[in-house]
Design a protein around this motif. Structure first.
Motif, PDB file in Angstrom:
ATOM      1  N   PRO A 169       1.075  37.638  13.823  1.00 28.20           N
ATOM      2  CA  PRO A 169       0.093  36.584  14.119  1.00 28.20           C
ATOM      3  C   PRO A 169      -0.692  36.070  12.920  1.00 28.20           C
ATOM      4  CG  PRO A 169       0.043  38.267  15.809  1.00 28.20           C
ATOM      5  CD  PRO A 169       0.931  38.795  14.724  1.00 28.20           C
ATOM      6  N   ASP A 170      -0.925  36.934  11.936  1.00 29.19           N
ATOM      7  CA  ASP A 170      -1.738  36.496  10.792  1.00 29.19           C
ATOM      8  C   ASP A 170      -0.886  36.094   9.592  1.00 29.19           C
ATOM      9  OD1 ASP A 170      -0.840  39.044  10.250  1.00 29.19           O
ATOM     10  OD2 ASP A 170      -2.708  39.738   9.342  1.00 29.19           O
ATOM     11  N   TYR A 171       0.417  35.867   9.821  1.00 35.03           N
ATOM     12  CA  TYR A 171       1.261  35.488   8.691  1.00 35.03           C
ATOM     13  C   TYR A 171       0.905  34.092   8.194  1.00 35.03           C
ATOM     14  CZ  TYR A 171       5.062  34.298   5.636  1.00 35.03           C
ATOM     15  OH  TYR A 171       5.767  33.905   4.525  1.00 35.03           O
ATOM     16  N   GLU A 172       0.887  33.960   6.881  1.00 37.83           N
ATOM     17  CA  GLU A 172       0.720  32.681   6.223  1.00 37.83           C
ATOM     18  C   GLU A 172       1.352  32.772   4.847  1.00 37.83           C
ATOM     19  OE1 GLU A 172      -3.421  31.922   5.895  1.00 37.83           O
ATOM     20  OE2 GLU A 172      -3.815  33.609   4.562  1.00 37.83           O
ATOM     21  N   LYS A 173       1.612  31.627   4.242  1.00 37.74           N
ATOM     22  CA  LYS A 173       2.172  31.604   2.901  1.00 37.74           C
ATOM     23  C   LYS A 173       1.269  32.384   1.944  1.00 37.74           C
ATOM     24  CE  LYS A 173       5.818  28.731   3.062  1.00 37.74           C
ATOM     25  NZ  LYS A 173       7.165  29.075   2.542  1.00 37.74           N
ATOM     26  N   GLY A 174       1.872  33.206   1.103  1.00 40.52           N
ATOM     27  CA  GLY A 174       1.104  33.964   0.134  1.00 40.52           C
ATOM     28  C   GLY A 174       0.477  35.224   0.690  1.00 40.52           C
ATOM     29  N   LYS A 175       0.866  35.617   1.884  1.00 41.35           N
ATOM     30  CA  LYS A 175       0.304  36.826   2.489  1.00 41.35           C
ATOM     31  C   LYS A 175       0.756  38.057   1.705  1.00 41.35           C
ATOM     32  CE  LYS A 175      -0.014  39.446   6.801  1.00 41.35           C
ATOM     33  NZ  LYS A 175      -1.485  39.577   6.673  1.00 41.35           N
ATOM     34  N   VAL A 176      -0.172  38.978   1.487  1.00 37.56           N
ATOM     35  CA  VAL A 176       0.101  40.214   0.765  1.00 37.56           C
ATOM     36  C   VAL A 176       0.569  41.288   1.751  1.00 37.56           C
ATOM     37  CG1 VAL A 176      -0.940  42.034  -0.654  1.00 37.56           C
ATOM     38  CG2 VAL A 176      -1.597  39.638  -1.010  1.00 37.56           C
TER      39      VAL A 176
END
Length: 224
Positions: A169-176
């Motif tokens: 659910p919290d995936y976004e580009k640049g996620k660590v």
């Protein structure tokens, strides 16, 4: 010589020594289209498996994000090096360029250029260098989505993101931390990506495809 120049020279010498103290396995250069997402993911694999930083170098493309620019930068970086980043000219045995199909007009030109460079460049040990495109149709996130579900039909990158965010659910580009988050599902993703590769390839757009399983498998096999 000023203090700043002396400090810079010392830093360059330390980086050159780090390159000299490489491990016994192949020296690999990876150049990515993305400036955050792909480098973070691949660097996390390198760190997780303690791969020698002098052997596995991950760099974002610096000539632009078009696939042809990524391939050209990888060739330039291999041939000329970049001492500011501790990269000596021709100091790799294998070069991989990571980019997406998306709507890029230069996508097929990039594939063709990568193919033309494969085995044509020579490194500092006068050996032929493998030069491979690691392409994804439509995008890098297809590889991540394959960790969770099977994809067979053509799919737009927006739908890939929407479906991936159902699982993360919290995936976004640049996620660590994406590799550690999906690592336990790696065998499933590898099997699904390999199945797609048996039916299609980087040239069979719009069929879903990714070669990331090959690159990830290579890096995982180098673990110490």
């Amino acid at each position: 010589m000023g203090r700043d120049n002396q400090a810079r020279d010392r830093q360059l010498r330390r980086r050159s020594l780090k390159q000299a103290r490489r491990a016994s396995y192949a020296r690999i250069l990876i150049v990515t289209e993305g400036s955050k997402t792909e480098p973070l993911y691949l660097e996390e694999i390198r760190s997780t498996y303690q791969l020698h930083s002098a052997n596995v170098e991950v760099q974002p493309g610096r000539l632009g994000t078009a696939p042809i620019q990524v391939v050209r930068y990888a060739q330039q970086l291999f041939e000329d090096g970049d001492l500011r980043r501790g990269i000596r000219p021709r100091s790799f045995d294998q070069v991989y360029v990571v980019f997406d199909r998306d709507d890029h007009k230069s996508y097929f030109d990039a594939l063709n250029l990568a193919d033309s460079l494969d085995g044509k460049l020579h490194n500092d040990e006068r050996q032929q260098v493998s030069f491979k495109a690691i392409a994804s149709i439509p995008c890098f996130e297809l590889w991540l989505l394959l960790h969770f579900e099977e994809i067979r039909a053509p799919i737009h990158r927006n739908e890939v993101m929407d479906r991936l965010q159902i699982h993360v659910p919290d995936y976004e580009k640049g996620k660590v931390g994406v590799f550690s988050m999906t690592r336990n599902r790696l065998p499933d993703a590898t099997e699904r990506a390999a199945s797609l590769a048996r039916q299609s390839n980087a040239y069979t757009d719009p069929a879903p495809y990714t070669a990331l399983h090959d690159l990830v498998a290579l890096l995982c096999a180098l673990r110490t």
